[in-house]
Scaffold this active site. Structure first.
Site, PDB file in Angstrom:
ATOM      1  N   SER A   1       3.207  -9.919   9.033  1.00  0.00           N
ATOM      2  CA  SER A   1       4.370  -9.441   9.785  1.00  0.00           C
ATOM      3  C   SER A   1       3.998  -9.026  11.195  1.00  0.00           C
ATOM      4  O   SER A   1       4.863  -8.711  11.998  1.00  0.00           O
ATOM      5  CB  SER A   1       4.952  -8.226   9.063  1.00  0.00           C
ATOM      6  OG  SER A   1       4.056  -7.129   9.189  1.00  0.00           O
TER       7      SER A   1
ATOM      8  N   CYS B   1       0.740  26.723  -6.842  1.00  0.00           N
ATOM      9  CA  CYS B   1       2.137  27.184  -6.803  1.00  0.00           C
ATOM     10  C   CYS B   1       2.820  27.085  -8.166  1.00  0.00           C
ATOM     11  O   CYS B   1       2.520  27.874  -9.050  1.00  0.00           O
ATOM     12  CB  CYS B   1       2.901  26.430  -5.718  1.00  0.00           C
ATOM     13  SG  CYS B   1       4.445  27.230  -5.278  1.00  0.00           S
TER      14      CYS B   1
ATOM     15  N   SER C   1      -0.019  -5.628   6.559  1.00  0.00           N
ATOM     16  CA  SER C   1      -0.238  -7.026   6.163  1.00  0.00           C
ATOM     17  C   SER C   1      -1.486  -7.576   6.854  1.00  0.00           C
ATOM     18  O   SER C   1      -2.209  -8.400   6.285  1.00  0.00           O
ATOM     19  CB  SER C   1       0.991  -7.884   6.452  1.00  0.00           C
ATOM     20  OG  SER C   1       1.250  -7.968   7.830  1.00  0.00           O
TER      21      SER C   1
ATOM     22  N   GLU D   1      -2.890  22.452   0.779  1.00  0.00           N
ATOM     23  CA  GLU D   1      -2.721  21.120   1.361  1.00  0.00           C
ATOM     24  C   GLU D   1      -2.011  21.149   2.708  1.00  0.00           C
ATOM     25  O   GLU D   1      -2.056  20.193   3.472  1.00  0.00           O
ATOM     26  CB  GLU D   1      -1.958  20.217   0.379  1.00  0.00           C
ATOM     27  CG  GLU D   1      -0.490  20.582   0.115  1.00  0.00           C
ATOM     28  CD  GLU D   1      -0.294  21.650  -0.967  1.00  0.00           C
ATOM     29  OE1 GLU D   1      -1.260  22.386  -1.258  1.00  0.00           O
ATOM     30  OE2 GLU D   1       0.822  21.767  -1.499  1.00  0.00           O
TER      31      GLU D   1
ATOM     32  N   HIS E   1      -0.308  27.136  -0.668  1.00  0.00           N
ATOM     33  CA  HIS E   1      -0.471  25.679  -0.592  1.00  0.00           C
ATOM     34  C   HIS E   1      -1.674  25.312   0.284  1.00  0.00           C
ATOM     35  O   HIS E   1      -1.565  25.302   1.507  1.00  0.00           O
ATOM     36  CB  HIS E   1       0.799  25.052  -0.007  1.00  0.00           C
ATOM     37  CG  HIS E   1       1.948  25.107  -0.955  1.00  0.00           C
ATOM     38  ND1 HIS E   1       2.216  24.102  -1.848  1.00  0.00           N
ATOM     39  CD2 HIS E   1       2.870  26.069  -1.179  1.00  0.00           C
ATOM     40  CE1 HIS E   1       3.262  24.427  -2.579  1.00  0.00           C
ATOM     41  NE2 HIS E   1       3.685  25.620  -2.191  1.00  0.00           N
TER      42      HIS E   1
ATOM     43  N   VAL F   1       0.336  -3.383  10.693  1.00  0.00           N
ATOM     44  CA  VAL F   1      -1.018  -2.990  10.296  1.00  0.00           C
ATOM     45  C   VAL F   1      -1.306  -3.374   8.834  1.00  0.00           C
ATOM     46  O   VAL F   1      -2.362  -3.938   8.530  1.00  0.00           O
ATOM     47  CB  VAL F   1      -1.183  -1.457  10.442  1.00  0.00           C
ATOM     48  CG1 VAL F   1      -2.563  -1.021  10.019  1.00  0.00           C
ATOM     49  CG2 VAL F   1      -0.918  -1.033  11.869  1.00  0.00           C
TER      50      VAL F   1
END
Ligand code: XMP
Length: 511
Positions: free
Chosen positions: A222, A80, A227, A170, A168, A225
């Protein structure tokens, strides 16, 4: 790390992180850097991708990358704005487009049998999102593909491994986008696909051992996921020298503190649970402004954590579960700072007075990769699949001031809602869910009695990263049963509503 790196130069496109995720999905390691901060160690990068941009090459703030050691030296894919940049400043022409060039389009190839289009066929759907268009190709440009509205949709530069595309790859709507990235990176640039969760674990554990030696490390768990996966990696690397602290701020979900603590112990982690609920509730007494509540919680968390860390003798490092989206330096296309909408206290880290060195084993990973890394270490699926939960916890879901009784009510409501999502197998289809206690009482009848009690809102959203979100179309029957159960079981609540706002313009949390 000795991976085949791909360098993505960011010009501020909203899709730049998506490019990186698609590349990583190909098991290729890549990094995003601002277009004007090209890393010194260019020799370690095997290919370069230029992102899109909201800016124009024709005027305003034109973003100029220094491509001296890239162009013609390394395989280069320009997307782009990148494609327009190469055209405009190398003898081509870019002009405002007359026709609408946003949305789906279909490719037709001018030059067949290019490696670049391996396994991609005429009619392949691509996603366009641009307001300038390439009128003439740059010097030595060779046209490769067009769409109905965009003549110069893909080109290459003769004599270089340089390719440019106006669409694009992606974006999900570019059906063969991932194939195209694979063609460029694997077939043309010959980058190896050696970035896997297993290789990440092996290399990270080795690197952590080398870096930390016999030092002691403290880490705040915590229940989330990031930590948890960071702790597992460090545990693999340094075992008992990792000291984990899990603080109960009194604002967690019902029974969560004990359940998660037990789970951590089962994982073999050296973890200390600290119940500081009373200290947090005291600090919150009388506060009703969301940002003040966040600040109070952040402050007390640091105090509690600091007290506990001082109990561990001779600790040298503080480990954090920082992930890649937290550290990518964003390109400010307007030049100004972006507005603070909510201050997320756990992003800033801990203050200097702790005098600890920082170790962040996940800082190269996206969230989905953190989960894959966790899975490759056989971590519990329930722990890895948990919905995100904000650091300040239920404090920002109790609108206005906070009391122990309000926390109790909300914990009960939340437990019914989340429990039912799991029972109905809806939990994994929802990105985040929770209940909000509203600061209003409303009239109801129970039996022959008039009631005047609290109203709660339920919120369930779909999202990929929390930046944008949409409310989930939960089945009416589910909502009906859940509402009944809440009103029947939770003393103090006589009304349930469901939040049907998307983000933007609303946010996920109400505060
Ligand atoms: P919003 O409400 O900004 O939320 O749409 C986006 C995501 O961020 C979480 N969130 C927080 N997380 N501390 C956190 O750790 C905070 O203060 C905070 N505020 C919002 C929210 O739960 C959602 O996942």
């Amino acid at each position: 790390m000795q991976h085949n790196n791909v360098l993505i130069l960011d010009f501020g496109s909203q899709y730049t992180q998506l490019i990186a995720r698609r590349v990583r999905e190909l098991n290729i390691y890549c990094e995003i850097h601002p277009y004007n901060k090209i890393p010194n160690n260019l020799e370690t990068y095997k290919a370069v991708i230029l992102s899109g941009s909201p800016n124009s090459v024709r005027g305003g703030a034109v973003l100029h990358p220094e491509l001296k050691h890239i162009r013609g030296e390394k395989p280069l894919l320009a997307v782009c704005y990148g494609a327009q940049y190469l055209a405009h400043f190398s003898g081509g022409e870019v002009a405002p487009s007359n026709t609408r060039e946003y949305g789906r389009a279909n490719l037709s190839f001018i030059k067949e049998k290019e490696d670049f289009f391996h396994n991609i066929y005429t009619g392949s759907q691509v996603w366009m999102s641009h307001s300038d268009t390439i009128k003439t190709l740059p010097d030595n440009g060779v046209l490769l593909a067009s769409t109905e509205d965009v003549e110069n949709a893909a080109y290459k530069i003769e004599g270089e491994q340089t390719y440019a595309i106006q669409f694009h790859p992606e974006v999900y709507h570019s059906k063969d986008g991932k194939q195209l990235l694979e063609n460029f990176l694997v077939h043309i640039a010959k980058v190896e696909q050696d970035w896997t969760p297993q290789s990440f674990v092996e290399e990270t554990v080795e690197a952590l051992q080398k870096k930390l030696g016999n030092d002691r490390v403290v880490l705040g768990l915590s229940g989330g996921v990031d930590s948890s996966v960071a702790a597992m990696l460090l545990h693999k690397a340094i075992g008992k020298n990792l000291y984990c602290i899990f603080v109960n701020n009194g604002l967690l979900r019902k029974n969560e503190f004990q359940d998660v603590l037990d789970q951590y112990k089962d994982m073999g982690l050296n973890v200390k649970g600290v119940d500081a609920s009373a200290r947090f509730l005291d600090a919150l007494a009388g506060l009703s402004d969301p940002e003040e509540k966040r600040k109070a919680i952040g402050r007390v968390f640091i105090e509690v954590f600091d007290d506990e860390a001082h109990e561990i003798s001779d600790v040298k490092w503080l480990a954090q579960g920082t992930i890649y989206p937290d550290v990518i330096e964003s390109v400010s296309v307007s030049g100004g700072p972006s507005a603070t909408i909510k201050s997320h206290h756990n992003v800033g880290g801990l203050p200097d007075f702790m005098k600890l060195k920082i170790v962040e084993p996940l800082k190269a990973l996206f969230k989905d990769e953190v989960r894959r890394v966790g899975a490759s270490m056989d971590m519990d699926k329930n722990l890895l699949g948990r919905h995100p939960f904000p650091g300040p916890g239920l404090a920002i879901r109790i609108l206005g001031d906070i009391t122990a009784e309000k926390v109790r009510i909300l914990q009960e409501v939340d437990a019914v809602f989340i429990g039912n999502l799991k029972k109905w197998n809806l939990y994994d289809n929802v990105w985040q869910a929770g209940a909000i206690l509203l600061p209003v009482n409303s009239v109801g009848v129970m039996g022959d009695e008039r009631t005047y009690e609290k109203c709660v809102a339920l919120r369930a959203v779909e999202s990929t990263d929390g930046m944008t979100a949409d409310w989930v179309n939960l089945p009416y029957e589910f909502l009906q049963k859940t509402s009944n159960e809440i009103i029947n079981k939770v003393k103090g609540v006589n009304r349930v509503v469901y939040d049907i706002s998307s983000k933007p313009p609303a946010t996920i949390e109400w505060e």
